[in-house]
Design an enzyme around this catalytic site. Structure first.
Site, PDB file in Angstrom:
ATOM      1  N   TYR A   1      -0.071  10.556   0.132  1.00  0.00           N
ATOM      2  CA  TYR A   1      -0.004  11.480  -1.023  1.00  0.00           C
ATOM      3  C   TYR A   1       1.390  11.563  -1.651  1.00  0.00           C
ATOM      4  O   TYR A   1       2.343  11.048  -1.127  1.00  0.00           O
ATOM      5  CB  TYR A   1      -0.634  12.836  -0.727  1.00  0.00           C
ATOM      6  N   GLU A   2       1.435  12.178  -2.812  1.00  0.00           N
ATOM      7  CA  GLU A   2       2.654  12.200  -3.657  1.00  0.00           C
ATOM      8  C   GLU A   2       3.135  10.793  -3.974  1.00  0.00           C
ATOM      9  O   GLU A   2       4.331  10.532  -4.056  1.00  0.00           O
ATOM     10  CB  GLU A   2       3.784  13.000  -2.999  1.00  0.00           C
ATOM     11  N   GLY A   3       2.199   9.893  -4.205  1.00  0.00           N
ATOM     12  CA  GLY A   3       2.552   8.510  -4.492  1.00  0.00           C
ATOM     13  C   GLY A   3       2.509   7.712  -3.212  1.00  0.00           C
ATOM     14  O   GLY A   3       3.379   7.879  -2.345  1.00  0.00           O
TER      15      GLY A   3
END
Lengths: 598, 598
Positions: free
Chosen positions: A440-442
């Site tokens: 997550y978050e890229g």
């Protein structure tokens, strides 16, 4: 039963001795942080983490979150009360602006204690964690009215926040998103669409939830240039500032995840929900990246956090569990077997994790300090230099610390043998929880592309040149220090690998961009290794200085630092040569096969 | 929804073209395997795996096994019927002796199809898998009566088997075990004690379960020299060969595991259970190792199996999922984004897994062929050479294929982004299932110690010298072949790393055994890389030969082999230098810290 003890001594060594936090007292917020106050704050945070958050970690994983038929969500037993204590102690607003009720203390301090909280209970800490990102976006892009309406409540933790980016068909490529926003006569918008994987999307811990939602205003251009960001509160805020009408933002389901079961990860349905534009129309990605950059540092920190708790439990088990005899002769003659910790292969695991954790802790605090300087310094040149480095190392910190953090959770689990595979010891949970931080978050592949494709060449490579210079200068300055030679020699060699790989990209990736993509993940890890090596060299220098001037009761602590630094240089850092060779192998064999041939 | 297709073409390429299985037709069982029959058997196995076992994989994980208050266990829906089909088709007895109802076909063939079964459903395949180990022990160590009583039913799959080693306080160090056996006047024993982590310990798929249990006969010496092996049937077998009285061997609980939920992993309580000594008293570990060695090859194979199914699903997703645009220009102009598979970093992941899987498949079949030769050849010298190599590579195969198999499941999961973290796509299951293979049948650290501490020096290093010679000779023989130079050069370089690391052990680990332990895991992986590199060189040679003589419709298949071989040599094999450098760093920094300092 799992254990956790916040590594307070190590945090203070890094902040006080390695980074010399007292030298930054010209920066707003830092002058309040006297050594005594630092001790007190870090100590209080450790206590909350150990005594309140941690005891709910395993039970929260086993219980999970429950969505009820009316769409409401109950968090695991004890979470609500623990969050209440967390927020009442003011941890959420520690580094937030005083004008909105925060304490205005350094983000560096927030990072230091954030490690403990995520170690103790990653799922629970995500609720205030997501709120931080939303706060940052509203501070940076909100109108005065929006700030006044939302920030005080969010900073007090009475309301939490979320980030709504991903849709079923797109996550990384946000240009494809379909959620739409229809302008209303009163200046608000009606938001419709479905968002998935929304952490803390619905829960029972706060009076209101402030969703920040990416959507496309009707008629906006296609792609990323037609995306706007909206504030969509769960309860529309009345004129008096209290939560009013229930908005059309509901939890359709809780995702069935591999881990972080204590966090309510939701499918969120927006059905003509009232939303308010934040920032400029069609420039939503810009506003979103304020959240994202902050969140990436937080996620990188999670990598360290899980690695640390996994390490501590592996150590405890390795000290207690009797199995086999030492290769170099019996060590516990009064027992039927020696403890696991006598075995070199077990120590290899423990030392590897330890060496990463201690350097990663320094790396996160060093980076947080850059963030403070970049955002708060009065000196523009200083701000600029710090901001350059912050941008450069953010994807490295996120990608490397979460990749390694997961690996370490797996290695620590292995120390337990079969007992690591059953849920009772908590080791499986650390592995399952740590796994999400790589995604997550890229996803980490995106971090690597951000680094190689964007950050590396920015402003003519100004940031990376500054980093090379800082590390190179450190090596040069300590060249004549006999005690430092072993460290600086290894570091310089690895820096050379990194510089050569960077040159290789310049020569080979401009004409053939696939060469950059093919080497991006290796480059990210190569950079991470060099930065962690630099942290170890700095820590070794500090430890030697303190030992020379009389270390008192820290002598063992400091000597162990030197051993661990040597271990890192001998066993871990040589990986840079392999990473470099992979980068320089280029993309040809990767791209040769037809897609149908896989 | 997850997919699976058995890699039949690749299996046949390895068996027919690379290993030349028809050259072994002087070995019992091999002459029956005509090319047509091989095609038919492999094709039938593929069908069963794809159509019967695989559709129950995800549902089996989600449903798990249920223990009822009476101690009985229900397996997931469909498992019983699928097992029935599996056993009726005779897969369990494929390589078992004909005198007990088996088909006497090569173990190599059993291994080839075993890969498919474990890919399709690892949990389900473990039920007959454990039975295989028990069969092997009874064949080797059972009395004629024991063989006649148990083998025909077990080989027919009507009864299943288990291995009972681990107790709560010991797994690796079996010398500590406490289960006891009290001799009875009729020559049987009463077995009492608790065993944990017993795969397939209790279930509803067979008429009887034959537990092989390690216990200590009353008054036997302490340590490993006082351990005996017992047959403890769930139902005591009547004189007419049918299951009779229920024995005191019961499932006390099902373990709460991270994965392989479809397999019933039990806490087994033995309460004055009737048991029969198998093999010599106090020599139980010897008998157990017959099971163990066979099981280790099976577990190594599981590493490949999970890696393969994870790879196939990642490929399918990478071809379908549209996200972003290619770095080298738009590839799908009619779509809003390109498929993931255009991105070099995605291809890096897919090629890495592919390169390992194909070489690992060759490695498992090459090893299985050594096993057939070792056990069945009429030529004693040939048997000996094969047995040497089998013993040497067993820990390498187990350790390396399961470590990498897990890594690959994680890498494949990463291709899915957030969708990999939710359970619906099956990627989380592959990761959770693959994890156990690194632990059971001897944790991988134990495999590494077995390799370095036992196998390496056995008979004056005869086995390892033979391996070095075989690989060195291959390089020398192909030195003048221009098309092979790139492969043999890389292989030779890695072989040199392995030889140097071996020499380093000889010079540094005899006087200081911790140096062996400190380098053992790296040595295991270094050896694995060299053997996999050797497999690639052999496959490249074969592919070039076939291409030169007109490959027909296999041209693309063979050319892709050459690309993948090059990828392996360029990107993967250079890791040997890093492994060597870690080994040669020795144990000092590992052993320096006081146990209390961790």
């Amino acid at each position: 039963m799992p254990i956790y003890k916040a590594p307070v001594e190590d945090t203070l060594f890094i902040l006080n001795d390695v980074l010399g936090i007292e030298r930054y007292n010209n920066i707003p917020g830092f002058s309040d942080v006297t050594p005594d106050m630092l001790d007190a704050i870090v100590g209080e945070a450790a206590k909350l983490a150990e005594e309140v958050l941690f005891p709910l970690n395993l039970s929260g994983d086993q219980e999970g979150c429950v969505r009820h038929p009316d769409g409401s969500v109950t968090t695991p037993k004890g979470f609500k009360e623990a969050y209440e204590l967390y927020r009442e102690s003011g941890w959420l607003g520690l580094a937030a602006p005083e004008e909105f009720g925060g304490q205005g203390l350094p983000y560096t301090l927030h990072t230091a204690i954030g490690e403990y909280m995520s170690s103790a209970n990653m799922s629970l800490t995500m609720y205030p964690g997501l709120t931080q990102g939303a706060i940052a976006a509203i501070i940076e892009h909100g109108t005065d009215e929006q700030r006044a309406t939302y920030l005080p409540k969010m900073i007090a933790g009475e309301w939490t926040g979320t980030m709504n980016l991903t849709e079923p068909h797109c996550g990384t490529d946000l240009g494809l998103l379909r959620s739409k926003a229809v302008p209303q006569p009163d200046g608000s918008y009606k938001i419709s669409g479905q968002k998935i994987f929304i952490s803390a999307g619905e829960h029972d811990m706060a009076d209101n939830i402030i969703h920040l939602v990416l959507a496309r205003i009707e008629g906006a251009p296609e792609g990323t240039k037609g995306i706007s960001l909206f504030i969509v509160p769960k309860f529309i805020v009345e004129a008096d500032g209290t939560p009013g009408t229930r908005n059309g933002a509901t939890c359709g389901a809780i995702e069935h995840k591999m881990g972080i079961h204590g966090n309510s990860t939701c499918v969120m349905n927006y059905d003509d929900a009232t939303g308010y534009l934040i920032g400029t129309a069609n420039r939503g990605l810009n506003a979103m990246f304020v959240m994202m950059n902050e969140a990436r540092l937080g996620v990188g920190l999670q990598g360290l956090s899980v690695s640390e708790i996994a390490y501590q439990n592996a150590v405890a088990y390795a000290r207690e569990r009797l199995q086999g005899r030492s290769l170099s002769g019996i060590k516990a003659p009064d027992k039927k077997a020696d403890p696991l910790i006598v075995h070199p292969d077990i120590r290899r695991v423990l030392m590897t994790i330890r060496a990463f954790n201690e350097a990663s802790r320094a790396f996160t605090l060093w980076t947080a300090l850059k963030s403070d300087v970049a955002h708060r310094s009065q000196d523009e040149a200083e701000r600029q230099t710090a901001d350059d480095l912050l941008g450069l190392v953010t994807p490295i910190l996120k990608g490397v610390l979460t990749d390694r953090g997961f690996d370490h959770a797996v290695m620590a689990q292995q120390v337990f043998g079969g007992h690591g595979y059953i849920e009772e010891h908590g080791m499986s949970q650390y592995v399952r929880d740590a796994r999400i931080a790589m995604i997550y978050e890229g996803a980490n592949g995106i971090q690597a592309l951000d680094l190689v494709g964007r950050k590396l060449g920015l402003n003519g490579g100004r940031a990376v040149m500054a980093l090379f210079k800082e590390i190179g200068d450190f090596c040069d300055e300590n060249r004549s220090d006999d005690q430092m030679t072993a460290y600086t020699k290894a570091l310089k060699k690895s820096l050379n690998d990194l510089q050569s790989a960077s040159m290789w990209f310049m020569s080979n990736a401009v004409a053939k961009p696939d060469n950059a993509g093919a080497g991006s993940t290796d480059y990210m890890h190569l950079s991470g290794l060099v930065v962690l090596g630099y942290m170890w060299a700095k820590m070794a220098k500090t430890a030697q200085g303190l030992l020379a001037s009389g270390a008192g009761d820290r002598e063992d602590f400091l000597k162990n630092k030197l051993v661990t630094a040597t271990f890192f240089m001998d066993r871990i850092l040589p990986e840079t040569a392999l990473r470099r060779s992979r980068i320089e192998a280029g993309s040809d064999t990767l791209m040769a096969l037809d897609a149908a041939a896989f």
